[in-house]
Enzyme design. Structure first.
Site, PDB file in Angstrom:
ATOM      1  N   HIS A 128       1.161  -1.095  -0.151  1.00  0.00           N
ATOM      2  CA  HIS A 128       0.254  -0.004  -0.394  1.00  0.00           C
ATOM      3  C   HIS A 128       0.957   1.921  -0.286  1.00  0.00           C
ATOM      4  O   HIS A 128       2.514   1.458   0.380  1.00  0.00           O
ATOM      5  CB  HIS A 128      -0.481  -0.250   1.226  1.00  0.00           C
ATOM      6  CG  HIS A 128      -1.590   1.026   1.673  1.00  0.00           C
ATOM      7  ND1 HIS A 128      -2.642   1.008   0.377  1.00  0.00           N
ATOM      8  CD2 HIS A 128      -2.060   1.803   1.829  1.00  0.00           C
ATOM      9  CE1 HIS A 128      -3.405   2.356   0.778  1.00  0.00           C
ATOM     10  NE2 HIS A 128      -2.672   2.419   1.436  1.00  0.00           N
ATOM     11  N   CYS A 145      -3.087   2.699  -5.803  1.00  0.00           N
ATOM     12  CA  CYS A 145      -2.331   4.133  -4.492  1.00  0.00           C
ATOM     13  C   CYS A 145      -1.165   4.078  -4.898  1.00  0.00           C
ATOM     14  O   CYS A 145      -0.903   5.000  -4.718  1.00  0.00           O
ATOM     15  CB  CYS A 145      -3.418   3.704  -3.249  1.00  0.00           C
ATOM     16  SG  CYS A 145      -2.333   1.717  -3.345  1.00  0.00           S
TER      17      CYS A 145
END
Length: 161
Positions: free
Chosen positions: A22, A112
């Protein structure tokens, strides 16, 4: 929360989740900006995975420690040799303009990592997406080759009888 490197405003933060990475952008004072599922309250461990299915994400300003949780992270400005980072003030201004906005989310084209690299460099780049696209292409070519071999083999059997 184990860390590698001390983040500075504008730095890219790579968070190592069990099945993926992430990405967030460090704003300063312990805060990051990142994309999360639209319906998410507290940070979720599989935030990016949830966004894949909804096609939407919300940009949130959160404490780095809350985003990382029990995972590890590092400062990873890996594209600095390829793209010139924008001035820190501009990175932060651009990032803050997205807070609480809903954005589209697509694992291969708008994830992301794309989001934070766009803020830092003005270019949306995702090595994770590029690797996935390459893997999909390889599987597609391999499946096509096996189909062709199966077709040719069946045609050769037809000719024998």
């Amino acid at each position: 929360m184990a860390a590698t490197g001390t983040p500075e405003p504008g730095d890219l933060i790579e968070v190592f989740r069990p099945a993926y990475q992430h990405w967030a952008l460090y704003l300063g004072d312990g805060y990051v900006i990142n994309v999360t599922p639209v319906d998410e309250g507290p940070p979720a461990r599989f935030a990016s995975a949830k966004s894949v299915f909804s096609g939407k994400a919300r940009v949130r300003m959160q404490l780095l420690k809350d985003v990382v949780g029990n995972d590890t992270y590092c400062v990873n400005n890996k594209h600095d040799n390829t793209y010139r980072p924008l001035p820190v003030e501009e990175i932060i201004r651009r990032a803050e303009s997205f807070i609480d906005q809903e954005v589209s989310y697509d694992l291969l084209g708008s994830n992301c990592e794309h989001f934070v690299t766009l803020l830092r460099y003005g270019q949306a780049v995702s090595d994770q997406a590029n690797k996935a696209i390459t893997a999909i292409g390889f599987v597609t070519v391999a499946a096509g080759a096996f189909s062709l071999l199966g077709f040719l083999r069946s045609r050769s059997r037809e000719r024998q009888y």
